[in-house]
Scaffold this motif. Structure first.
Motif, PDB file in Angstrom:
ATOM      1  N   ASN A  36     -16.091  -9.846  -3.495  1.00  0.00           N
ATOM      2  CA  ASN A  36     -14.667  -9.536  -3.656  1.00  0.00           C
ATOM      3  C   ASN A  36     -14.404  -8.115  -3.175  1.00  0.00           C
ATOM      4  O   ASN A  36     -14.831  -7.153  -3.815  1.00  0.00           O
ATOM      5  N   PRO A  37     -13.661  -7.922  -2.076  1.00  0.00           N
ATOM      6  CA  PRO A  37     -13.453  -6.571  -1.552  1.00  0.00           C
ATOM      7  C   PRO A  37     -12.324  -5.809  -2.228  1.00  0.00           C
ATOM      8  O   PRO A  37     -12.075  -4.651  -1.886  1.00  0.00           O
ATOM      9  N   ASN A  38     -11.617  -6.424  -3.170  1.00  0.00           N
ATOM     10  CA  ASN A  38     -10.453  -5.773  -3.756  1.00  0.00           C
ATOM     11  C   ASN A  38     -10.733  -4.400  -4.356  1.00  0.00           C
ATOM     12  O   ASN A  38      -9.910  -3.488  -4.213  1.00  0.00           O
ATOM     13  N   PRO A  39     -11.859  -4.179  -5.064  1.00  0.00           N
ATOM     14  CA  PRO A  39     -12.101  -2.830  -5.580  1.00  0.00           C
ATOM     15  C   PRO A  39     -12.090  -1.768  -4.491  1.00  0.00           C
ATOM     16  O   PRO A  39     -11.559  -0.666  -4.687  1.00  0.00           O
ATOM     17  N   ILE A  40     -12.645  -2.091  -3.332  1.00  0.00           N
ATOM     18  CA  ILE A  40     -12.659  -1.126  -2.239  1.00  0.00           C
ATOM     19  C   ILE A  40     -11.277  -1.009  -1.607  1.00  0.00           C
ATOM     20  O   ILE A  40     -10.819   0.089  -1.271  1.00  0.00           O
ATOM     21  N   LEU A  41     -10.572  -2.132  -1.455  1.00  0.00           N
ATOM     22  CA  LEU A  41      -9.249  -2.083  -0.830  1.00  0.00           C
ATOM     23  C   LEU A  41      -8.297  -1.193  -1.628  1.00  0.00           C
ATOM     24  O   LEU A  41      -7.579  -0.362  -1.056  1.00  0.00           O
ATOM     25  N   TYR A  42      -8.281  -1.363  -2.943  1.00  0.00           N
ATOM     26  CA  TYR A  42      -7.378  -0.554  -3.759  1.00  0.00           C
ATOM     27  C   TYR A  42      -7.817   0.911  -3.790  1.00  0.00           C
ATOM     28  O   TYR A  42      -6.979   1.817  -3.854  1.00  0.00           O
ATOM     29  N   ALA A  43      -9.138   1.154  -3.751  1.00  0.00           N
ATOM     30  CA  ALA A  43      -9.621   2.530  -3.704  1.00  0.00           C
ATOM     31  C   ALA A  43      -9.213   3.209  -2.405  1.00  0.00           C
ATOM     32  O   ALA A  43      -8.792   4.370  -2.395  1.00  0.00           O
ATOM     33  N   LEU A  44      -9.303   2.497  -1.303  1.00  0.00           N
ATOM     34  CA  LEU A  44      -8.889   3.058  -0.012  1.00  0.00           C
ATOM     35  C   LEU A  44      -7.397   3.358  -0.002  1.00  0.00           C
ATOM     36  O   LEU A  44      -6.966   4.388   0.525  1.00  0.00           O
ATOM     37  N   ALA A  45      -6.603   2.462  -0.575  1.00  0.00           N
ATOM     38  CA  ALA A  45      -5.159   2.707  -0.629  1.00  0.00           C
ATOM     39  C   ALA A  45      -4.853   3.931  -1.475  1.00  0.00           C
ATOM     40  O   ALA A  45      -3.933   4.703  -1.168  1.00  0.00           O
ATOM     41  N   GLY A  46      -5.623   4.131  -2.542  1.00  0.00           N
ATOM     42  CA  GLY A  46      -5.394   5.287  -3.401  1.00  0.00           C
ATOM     43  C   GLY A  46      -5.762   6.600  -2.772  1.00  0.00           C
ATOM     44  O   GLY A  46      -5.327   7.657  -3.243  1.00  0.00           O
ATOM     45  N   ASP A  47      -6.540   6.571  -1.699  1.00  0.00           N
ATOM     46  CA  ASP A  47      -6.965   7.804  -1.042  1.00  0.00           C
ATOM     47  C   ASP A  47      -6.129   8.141   0.183  1.00  0.00           C
ATOM     48  O   ASP A  47      -6.512   9.004   0.969  1.00  0.00           O
ATOM     49  N   GLN A  48      -5.003   7.456   0.366  1.00  0.00           N
ATOM     50  CA  GLN A  48      -4.124   7.822   1.468  1.00  0.00           C
ATOM     51  C   GLN A  48      -2.771   8.243   0.916  1.00  0.00           C
ATOM     52  O   GLN A  48      -2.409   7.918  -0.211  1.00  0.00           O
ATOM     53  N   THR A  49      -2.046   8.981   1.722  1.00  0.00           N
ATOM     54  CA  THR A  49      -0.746   9.504   1.304  1.00  0.00           C
ATOM     55  C   THR A  49       0.341   8.530   1.713  1.00  0.00           C
ATOM     56  O   THR A  49       0.480   8.202   2.898  1.00  0.00           O
ATOM     57  N   ALA A  50       1.129   8.087   0.740  1.00  0.00           N
ATOM     58  CA  ALA A  50       2.134   7.054   1.005  1.00  0.00           C
ATOM     59  C   ALA A  50       3.128   7.494   2.067  1.00  0.00           C
ATOM     60  O   ALA A  50       3.481   6.723   2.961  1.00  0.00           O
ATOM     61  N   SER A  51       3.592   8.731   1.994  1.00  0.00           N
ATOM     62  CA  SER A  51       4.606   9.188   2.955  1.00  0.00           C
ATOM     63  C   SER A  51       4.078   9.205   4.375  1.00  0.00           C
ATOM     64  O   SER A  51       4.817   8.937   5.323  1.00  0.00           O
ATOM     65  N   ALA A  52       2.784   9.494   4.511  1.00  0.00           N
ATOM     66  CA  ALA A  52       2.201   9.544   5.858  1.00  0.00           C
ATOM     67  C   ALA A  52       1.897   8.158   6.394  1.00  0.00           C
ATOM     68  O   ALA A  52       1.685   7.992   7.605  1.00  0.00           O
ATOM     69  N   CYS A  53       1.870   7.152   5.510  1.00  0.00           N
ATOM     70  CA  CYS A  53       1.457   5.812   5.926  1.00  0.00           C
ATOM     71  C   CYS A  53       2.588   4.797   5.885  1.00  0.00           C
ATOM     72  O   CYS A  53       2.344   3.589   5.917  1.00  0.00           O
ATOM     73  N   ASN A  54       3.847   5.271   5.817  1.00  0.00           N
ATOM     74  CA  ASN A  54       4.980   4.361   5.847  1.00  0.00           C
ATOM     75  C   ASN A  54       4.954   3.571   7.148  1.00  0.00           C
ATOM     76  O   ASN A  54       4.718   4.127   8.228  1.00  0.00           O
ATOM     77  N   SER A  55       5.201   2.263   7.051  1.00  0.00           N
ATOM     78  CA  SER A  55       5.058   1.406   8.233  1.00  0.00           C
ATOM     79  C   SER A  55       6.073   1.716   9.325  1.00  0.00           C
ATOM     80  O   SER A  55       5.949   1.200  10.440  1.00  0.00           O
TER      81      SER A  55
END
Length: 896
Positions: free
Chosen positions: A629-648
């Motif tokens: 299950n990759p979810n633990p890593i996926l959520y950890a990676l999302a937590g280590d990026q800045t939301a404003s810089a990653c807006n689609s």
């Protein structure tokens, strides 16, 4: 017999031998054995029964009832779902946490199905009692699964009635569909309840494929896409004629930054299906888009009770099977695509039979399923079945990927393409029960937000690649996928000021926009059923520990989706996935001939789930192993990026997730039904896209290259400005970067620089090594790297930063020299002992070298640069190493 104490020499030699054995040789850890106690402690008394609440399909209604089935009606491939004891559940949860913690000896120590069953299955005595009870009622082919999660069995309607105290009836829906189903909740002896959840299903309502076909298209000689038989016609989009943009694999690779160096070689994706395919459709698809020839494999697992060859199902499930195979292989072009297919029976969905086989045989590291049914309609036992099966899969290291659905927040109200044009939701906020467990990746859908500027992102026909047909230029901003009158894009384009006004317009109703169509998401809330009302349930899965981060609701429940990818069907943006399926398009198959080639325009989360399966094949290839299950890593990676810089709208190049913040998955609904506001056609509440995680698109879509690069090492380096400028030779320059733990990594990480110009060295603050923790303070740290240079003189000493030339191999070599010297000293007076000691040390050295095969060091100096006139620019690396894991981050170094 007397015992002679070992000499110091023997002890020292043994110590040297043990010292050189890699830790992983000594610690092939497994959970401590659990004492499995029988749960069935009372005699089985057929007069003392317990009703299994919540196991009657909601569509088994009196108004559709056409009478009882003949007693001889076959009921094949039924599943009795087994319970674990509380002690087993606790031990299993602990083990699965440890499987994702790098500091644990159980890290990625996946179990076989047999090991899983031995540790977490019911006691033999319970199995024997249940099996004997089934056989006493005449059921045949009673088989315990290897993982001891379910018991398969087959019988007749008469045997079901006699054993489970419910009759099988025929039901005919308004659409004309005919189904068999139990007419009431089944019952079993109360003595069995401690070890049994219930029967997954006793009906033929099955599961719904999660795709939407927009129509048939072809490519004109001028390169434009033209509609031949569109299902919908939306009046907004490009102003140019025939403005549709059909996605091929190369377009997907451009939009989501799929690395060309990863193709899925050596990996296998197992696809769940209840239909076979025409293999020529896949060959045509791959030829059309310039993919290497590679046929998928169809497996009919007849060894599982009830599974027979389904043949090609013309009811739309063939389209599902074709697109699943074509698009998982379209992203991972060299992966092995193995479709497991079983025909559905009068009592069981064929896909469930196939999924059970895949997991119980650990048939592939990735399992993808694009079918669904809401938690409410699945019922108690079927929800328990998927939870237990996906849990077993995760324990075996299988990544399970499931589509969230194509009906927005109205998870139970699946629109019928051949049904009436007005189909507002009636069953409230619901989610797909196949996707809502804590043990799978739930994949939702997005739409391209390029309506006003499509040619910013799409090439004209004269620029298209002649081999791959690629026309996408770059990443395209995204919004929620929603084809209903509730979406602001739709109602504003139709000339209305609100969703309510549009949804109650007779014109909009006639055009087919008053239906729940869009990427699904929401909150798990329906696993406990109240009384005998099949439409009343509560509960839901608890929120897993890894589902945390910006935007994640504090609701205590499992939230969907985890992530999303493009799922548009061409209705709004004009973009869709190409699917080759000649049975649906007519006489002209997909081909490179633009004058005759015809294809389907398809969208839906079934496709987004399959392309993510392809993405995970690339990740597995990069890692060289299955990931569970990759979810633990996926959520950890999302937590280590800045939301404003990653807006689609314009995500930074370093982002793993493109944060989708535009749109809604609210749907039209019938007044006075659950969660519906407005009249007579209202709006079903929830959910909007927003910053960070949201219940509409999850963590967002993916930059695949960044995911693959940052997923693997379990720690990674990142920098918002990876540039160092040294004003003059002989001075220094600095920049900062972040080192972060991912997926529970903890340990010491050595930092070094490689590829520096001659005479340049680097230092780190804080100094190397850096100690990371699994979570909390210390899971990420900001590091300053300073590059020091020496004034040009023509001769510079080589630099050897710590962690560069001094590697684990050097330590082992030194230990070997010391050990061999000590051994020779202790055994110098006994040649026979000396020979034995030398043999021991030689063996120890061989094992030590083998154990270090994957480790790598980082060099310190290295060519390029130097003195001379003008500035010099190079791209050295910062290398981070922990054990056998290495991560490199390049930066730009300019010496003025």
């Amino acid at each position: 017999m007397s015992h002679t104490p070992p000499s110091l020499g023997r002890l020292f030699a043994f110590f040297c031998f043990a010292l050189l054995i890699p830790g992983r040789v000594l610690a092939q850890a497994r959970p401590a054995p659990i004492s499995i106690q029988p749960q069935i402690v009372q005699a089985i008394d057929e007069t003392k029964l317990t009703v299994l609440r919540g196991n009657t399909h909601p569509l088994a209604r009196p108004e559709f009832d056409r009478g009882e089935a003949p007693g001889s009606l076959p009921m094949d491939g039924m599943f009795l779902v087994l319970k674990r004891s509380p002690e087993q559940e606790a031990a299993l949860a602990k083990m699965m946490d440890e499987q994702q913690q790098t500091a644990s000896p159980n890290y990625h120590q996946w179990l076989t199905p047999e090991q899983f069953g031995q540790q977490f299955g019911p006691a033999d005595a319970d199995v024997q009692k249940i099996t004997s009870w089934l056989q006493s009622h005449g059921f045949q082919n009673v088989t315990l699964s290897a993982g001891r999660t379910v018991i398969d069995f087959s019988g007749t309607a008469a045997q079901v009635k006699e054993a489970f105290h419910t009759s099988i009836h025929k039901y005919v829906l308004n659409s004309g569909e005919e189904h068999w189903s139990n007419s009431s909740d089944p019952s079993i002896p109360a003595a069995l309840m401690p070890a049994v959840f219930g029967i997954t299903e006793m009906n033929s309502f099955g599961r719904k494929p999660m795709h939407h076909v927009n129509g048939t298209y072809s490519k004109s000689p001028n390169g434009r896409i033209k509609r031949l038989d569109p299902q919908y016609t939306f009046p907004v989009g490009c102003t140019a004629a025939n403005c549709n943009f059909a996605l091929g694999p190369a377009d997907f690779a451009t939009i989501y930054n799929v690395p060309s160096t990863l193709t899925g070689t050596g990996e296998t994706i197992a696809i769940v299906s209840d239909s076979d395919i025409n293999i020529q459709d896949v060959r045509d698809f791959r030829l059309m888009f310039g993919l290497p020839a590679k046929d998928p494999v169809t497996t009919i697992p007849t060894s599982i009770t009830g599974c027979v060859d389904p043949g090609i199902q013309p009811n739309g499930d063939e389209i599902e099977a074709a697109l699943d195979v074509e698009w998982s292989g379209g992203v991972a072009s060299n992966a092995n695509i193995n479709m497991f297919a079983c025909d559905s029976t009068n009592s069981t969905f064929g896909g469930d039979l196939a999924a059970e086989y895949i997991v119980d045989n650990s048939a592939a590291p990735i399992l993808s399923e694009s079918y669904g049914l809401c938690e409410l309609e699945l019922g108690t036992a079927a929800n328990a079945f998927y939870n237990a099966l996906w849990q077993q899969a995760a324990g075996e290291g299988i990544t399970v990927i499931v589509s969230t659905g194509d009906n927005g927040s109205a998870g139970c109200d699946i629109d019928e393409i051949t049904g009436p044009p007005v189909q507002p939701a009636e069953l409230g906020l619901q989610v797909n029960g196949l996707a809502s467990t804590p043990f799978d990746v739930a994949v939702g859908g997005t739409e391209f937000n390029d309506l006003t500027s499509p040619f910013t992102y799409w090439k004209t026909s004269t620029q298209n690649n002649a081999v791959t047909l690629a026309s996408a230029i770059s990443y395209i901003p995204e919004m929620t996928w929603n084809d209903s009158c509730v979406d602001s894009i739709v109602y504003l384009a139709l000339g209305f000021s609100s969703a309510s006004a549009a949804c109650n317009s007779s014109t909009v109703k006639g055009d087919g926009f008053v239906i729940p169509v869009g990427g699904s998401g929401g909150v798990s809330a329906c696993t406990t059923y109240n009384g005998s009302n099949p439409l009343s349930c509560t509960g839901g899965y608890s929120k897993p520990a890894w589902q945390v981060g910006l935007g994640v609701p504090i609701d205590g429940k499992r939230d969907l989706p985890d992530l999303s990818l493009f799922a548009g069907d061409g209705e709004i943006s004009g973009s869709f996935y190409v699917v080759c399926e000649v049975d649906q398009t007519g006489p002209n198959p997909c081909s490179t001939n633009v004058n005759t080639s015809e294809f389907l325009g398809v969208g839906g989360t079934s496709v987004s789930a399959q392309v993510f399966a392809g993405i995970m094949a690339l990740v597995d290839q990069k890692m060289g192993a299955r990931q569970g299950n990759p979810n633990p890593i996926l959520y950890a990676l999302a937590g280590d990026q800045t939301a404003s810089a990653c807006n689609s709208s314009a995500p930074a190049s370093t982002c793993v997730f493109n944060d989708v913040t535009v749109g809604t998955i609210s749907e039209p609904c019938t007044s006075s039904t659950p969660n519906c506001t407005g009249s007579p056609i209202g709006v079903l509440s929830g959910y909007n896209a927003g910053t960070g995680y949201d219940l509409a698109t999850g963590l967002g879509s993916i930059n695949v290259t960044n995911l693959a690069n940052k997923f693997g090492p379990n720690f990674y380096l990142s920098s918002s400005s990876p540039t160092v400028t040294v004003p003059t030779a002989g001075s220094s320059g600095a920049t900062s970067f972040t080192i972060a733990s991912v997926g529970g990594f903890s340990g010491a990480v050595n930092l070094a620089c490689s590829g520096l110009p001659t005479g340049a060295t680097c230092t780190f603050s804080p100094p190397s090594p850096i100690t990371l923790t699994a979570s909390g303070v210390g899971s990420s740290q900001t590091i300053t790297v300073t590059v020091n240079t020496t004034a040009a003189s023509g001769i510079f000493p080589a630099s050897h930063p710590r962690g560069g030339w001094w590697t684990l191999q050097n330590e082992i070599a030194l230990a070997f020299v010391l050990c061999i010297g000590a051994v020779m000293f202790w055994f110098r007076e006994n040649h026979r002992r000396l020979g034995t000691a030398l043999a021991m040390v030689t063996l120890a050295l061989a094992i030590g070298i083998a154990g270090c095969g994957g480790s790598s060091g980082s060099g310190g100096g290295g060519g390029g640069g130097g003195g001379g006139g003008g500035s010099t620019t190079t791209t050295p690396n910062i290398t981070a190493t922990s054990g056998s894991v290495t991560y490199n981050m390049s930066f730009t170094l300019t010496i003025e």
